[in-house]
Design a protein around this motif. Structure first.
Motif, PDB file in Angstrom:
ATOM      1  N   LYS A 286       0.845  -1.201   0.000  1.00 52.64           N
ATOM      2  CA  LYS A 286       0.000   0.000   0.000  1.00 52.64           C
ATOM      3  C   LYS A 286       0.879   1.248   0.000  1.00 52.64           C
ATOM      4  CE  LYS A 286      -3.243   0.388   3.012  1.00 52.64           C
ATOM      5  NZ  LYS A 286      -4.029   0.298   4.269  1.00 52.64           N
ATOM      6  N   THR A 287       0.464   2.254  -0.764  1.00 54.49           N
ATOM      7  CA  THR A 287       1.238   3.491  -0.860  1.00 54.49           C
ATOM      8  C   THR A 287       1.469   4.104   0.516  1.00 54.49           C
ATOM      9  OG1 THR A 287       0.447   3.921  -3.098  1.00 54.49           O
ATOM     10  CG2 THR A 287       1.302   5.804  -1.878  1.00 54.49           C
ATOM     11  N   THR A 288       0.435   4.127   1.364  1.00 55.80           N
ATOM     12  CA  THR A 288       0.600   4.729   2.693  1.00 55.80           C
ATOM     13  C   THR A 288       1.670   3.986   3.494  1.00 55.80           C
ATOM     14  OG1 THR A 288      -1.290   3.426   3.464  1.00 55.80           O
ATOM     15  CG2 THR A 288      -1.722   5.719   2.856  1.00 55.80           C
ATOM     16  N   ASP A 289       1.723   2.665   3.364  1.00 62.83           N
ATOM     17  CA  ASP A 289       2.729   1.883   4.083  1.00 62.83           C
ATOM     18  C   ASP A 289       4.125   2.129   3.507  1.00 62.83           C
ATOM     19  OD1 ASP A 289       0.861   0.832   5.822  1.00 62.83           O
ATOM     20  OD2 ASP A 289       0.538  -0.979   4.633  1.00 62.83           O
ATOM     21  N   LEU A 290       4.222   2.184   2.195  1.00 62.05           N
ATOM     22  CA  LEU A 290       5.504   2.463   1.540  1.00 62.05           C
ATOM     23  C   LEU A 290       6.055   3.811   1.998  1.00 62.05           C
ATOM     24  CD1 LEU A 290       7.635   1.744  -0.639  1.00 62.05           C
ATOM     25  CD2 LEU A 290       6.160   2.897  -2.296  1.00 62.05           C
ATOM     26  N   ILE A 291       5.177   4.824   2.042  1.00 58.66           N
ATOM     27  CA  ILE A 291       5.593   6.167   2.448  1.00 58.66           C
ATOM     28  C   ILE A 291       6.003   6.184   3.918  1.00 58.66           C
ATOM     29  CG2 ILE A 291       4.834   8.567   2.725  1.00 58.66           C
ATOM     30  CD1 ILE A 291       5.259   7.535  -0.239  1.00 58.66           C
ATOM     31  N   LYS A 292       5.253   5.483   4.775  1.00 61.78           N
ATOM     32  CA  LYS A 292       5.614   5.445   6.202  1.00 61.78           C
ATOM     33  C   LYS A 292       6.986   4.809   6.401  1.00 61.78           C
ATOM     34  CE  LYS A 292       0.928   5.057   8.043  1.00 61.78           C
ATOM     35  NZ  LYS A 292      -0.032   4.107   8.617  1.00 61.78           N
ATOM     36  N   ILE A 293       7.224   3.707   5.716  1.00 58.70           N
ATOM     37  CA  ILE A 293       8.516   3.020   5.846  1.00 58.70           C
ATOM     38  C   ILE A 293       9.652   3.937   5.415  1.00 58.70           C
ATOM     39  CG2 ILE A 293       9.967   1.167   4.896  1.00 58.70           C
ATOM     40  CD1 ILE A 293       7.384  -0.555   4.744  1.00 58.70           C
ATOM     41  N   LEU A 294       9.566   4.424   4.184  1.00 53.24           N
ATOM     42  CA  LEU A 294      10.676   5.194   3.630  1.00 53.24           C
ATOM     43  C   LEU A 294      10.833   6.554   4.295  1.00 53.24           C
ATOM     44  CD1 LEU A 294      10.465   4.249  -0.138  1.00 53.24           C
ATOM     45  CD2 LEU A 294      12.163   3.538   1.538  1.00 53.24           C
ATOM     46  N   SER A 295       9.736   7.238   4.595  1.00 54.62           N
ATOM     47  CA  SER A 295       9.872   8.573   5.194  1.00 54.62           C
ATOM     48  C   SER A 295      10.515   8.488   6.570  1.00 54.62           C
ATOM     49  CB  SER A 295       8.531   9.310   5.245  1.00 54.62           C
ATOM     50  OG  SER A 295       7.619   8.639   6.070  1.00 54.62           O
ATOM     51  N   ASN A 296      10.144   7.492   7.370  1.00 56.93           N
ATOM     52  CA  ASN A 296      10.761   7.342   8.690  1.00 56.93           C
ATOM     53  C   ASN A 296      12.248   7.017   8.567  1.00 56.93           C
ATOM     54  OD1 ASN A 296       8.898   7.609  11.080  1.00 56.93           O
ATOM     55  ND2 ASN A 296       7.657   6.279   9.790  1.00 56.93           N
ATOM     56  N   LEU A 297      12.594   6.101   7.676  1.00 60.40           N
ATOM     57  CA  LEU A 297      13.997   5.723   7.511  1.00 60.40           C
ATOM     58  C   LEU A 297      14.835   6.877   6.951  1.00 60.40           C
ATOM     59  CD1 LEU A 297      13.645   2.056   6.181  1.00 60.40           C
ATOM     60  CD2 LEU A 297      14.216   2.806   8.506  1.00 60.40           C
ATOM     61  N   ILE A 298      14.280   7.603   5.986  1.00 58.53           N
ATOM     62  CA  ILE A 298      15.018   8.722   5.391  1.00 58.53           C
ATOM     63  C   ILE A 298      15.154   9.871   6.396  1.00 58.53           C
ATOM     64  CG2 ILE A 298      15.030  10.466   3.563  1.00 58.53           C
ATOM     65  CD1 ILE A 298      13.597   8.306   1.783  1.00 58.53           C
ATOM     66  N   ASP A 299      14.089  10.143   7.154  1.00 53.09           N
ATOM     67  CA  ASP A 299      14.172  11.203   8.173  1.00 53.09           C
ATOM     68  C   ASP A 299      15.255  10.874   9.203  1.00 53.09           C
ATOM     69  OD1 ASP A 299      12.194  12.656   6.932  1.00 53.09           O
ATOM     70  OD2 ASP A 299      10.610  12.089   8.347  1.00 53.09           O
ATOM     71  N   ASN A 300      15.328   9.612   9.625  1.00 52.32           N
ATOM     72  CA  ASN A 300      16.381   9.199  10.558  1.00 52.32           C
ATOM     73  C   ASN A 300      17.761   9.392   9.932  1.00 52.32           C
ATOM     74  OD1 ASN A 300      14.528   8.499  12.490  1.00 52.32           O
ATOM     75  ND2 ASN A 300      14.731   6.305  12.219  1.00 52.32           N
ATOM     76  N   ALA A 301      17.877   9.057   8.649  1.00 53.00           N
ATOM     77  CA  ALA A 301      19.155   9.201   7.946  1.00 53.00           C
ATOM     78  C   ALA A 301      19.562  10.676   7.864  1.00 53.00           C
ATOM     79  CB  ALA A 301      19.058   8.590   6.547  1.00 53.00           C
ATOM     80  N   ILE A 302      18.603  11.548   7.609  1.00 49.65           N
ATOM     81  CA  ILE A 302      18.883  12.984   7.540  1.00 49.65           C
ATOM     82  C   ILE A 302      19.336  13.493   8.906  1.00 49.65           C
ATOM     83  CG2 ILE A 302      17.795  15.266   7.274  1.00 49.65           C
ATOM     84  CD1 ILE A 302      16.127  13.999   4.948  1.00 49.65           C
ATOM     85  N   ASP A 303      18.620  13.099   9.964  1.00 47.72           N
ATOM     86  CA  ASP A 303      19.005  13.517  11.323  1.00 47.72           C
ATOM     87  C   ASP A 303      20.427  13.071  11.653  1.00 47.72           C
ATOM     88  OD1 ASP A 303      16.541  14.702  11.745  1.00 47.72           O
ATOM     89  OD2 ASP A 303      15.723  13.034  12.924  1.00 47.72           O
TER      90      ASP A 303
END
Length: 194
Positions: A84-101
């Motif tokens: 599901k798009t919402t699940d894909l976005i949740k997975i990647l956005s959380n991981l990418i946000d952590n990577a940016i931090d």
């Protein structure tokens, strides 16, 4: 591009005002920042079949650029529609946000993030690698409420990786975090096709 177009009049008014006040240095800085935004958007022509993924990656690329983080992508052909798009976005956005931090904790020239989204006949693999401080306790990071970030008043910490793990397990997938001594951390998610 549409947001820049939407705010075009405001940008022109600010530039006009700065020039009227003979604040040419500030006008040049403002124009340089606008130009950087336009170039960032133009340089980010991702050939991705999944609109949600494309928009997410474009947004995160701009965020990374604002923090002087070098971000690169490797995206395989595929529509990534078995999740599901919402699940894909949740997975990647959380991981990418952590990577940016994490990358933000290093001096500017050392900040790097590599995002790899691959699809083959049996599974999706999402791999986010970033430079940044090593993760000391890799077993704790998936627990709800555990965070490596400093506590800030009013901010709830330690939810992102817990959410990611829950979603990944819903799809009978797995997630792992590998942190090396070379100030590099990689989050790897596998989502098998049923």
């Amino acid at each position: 591009m549409s947001s820049l177009r939407h705010d075009f009049t405001n940008h022109i008014q600010v530039l006009h005002g700065l020039l009227q006040l003979e604040k040419t240095d500030q006008a040049k800085q403002y124009l340089a920042s606008l130009s950087k935004e336009v170039q960032a958007i133009k340089s980010l022509k991702l050939n991705i079949d999944h609109p949600g993924l494309s928009i997410l990656l474009q947004t995160k690329k701009l965020t990374a650029q604002n923090h002087n983080i070098d971000m690169d992508f490797t995206i395989s052909q595929g529509d990534f529609n078995k999740i599901k798009t919402t699940d894909l976005i949740k997975i990647l956005s959380n991981l990418i946000d952590n990577a940016i931090d994490a990358a933000n904790e290093l001096p500017e020239g050392q900040r790097k993030i590599m995002i790899c989204c691959q699809a083959n006949e049996t599974q999706y693999e999402f791999k986010i690698t970033n430079t940044g401080p090593n993760i000391v306790d890799e077993n704790q990071i998936f627990k709800q409420g555990f965070s490596t970030k400093k506590h800030e008043n009013g901010k709830i910490r330690g939810q992102g990786l817990f959410i990611v793990k829950e979603i990944v397990h819903k799809y009978h997938g797995d997630i792992s975090i590998e942190s090396s001594k070379h100030l590099e951390t990689t989050a790897i998610v596998h989502i098998p096709f049923k």
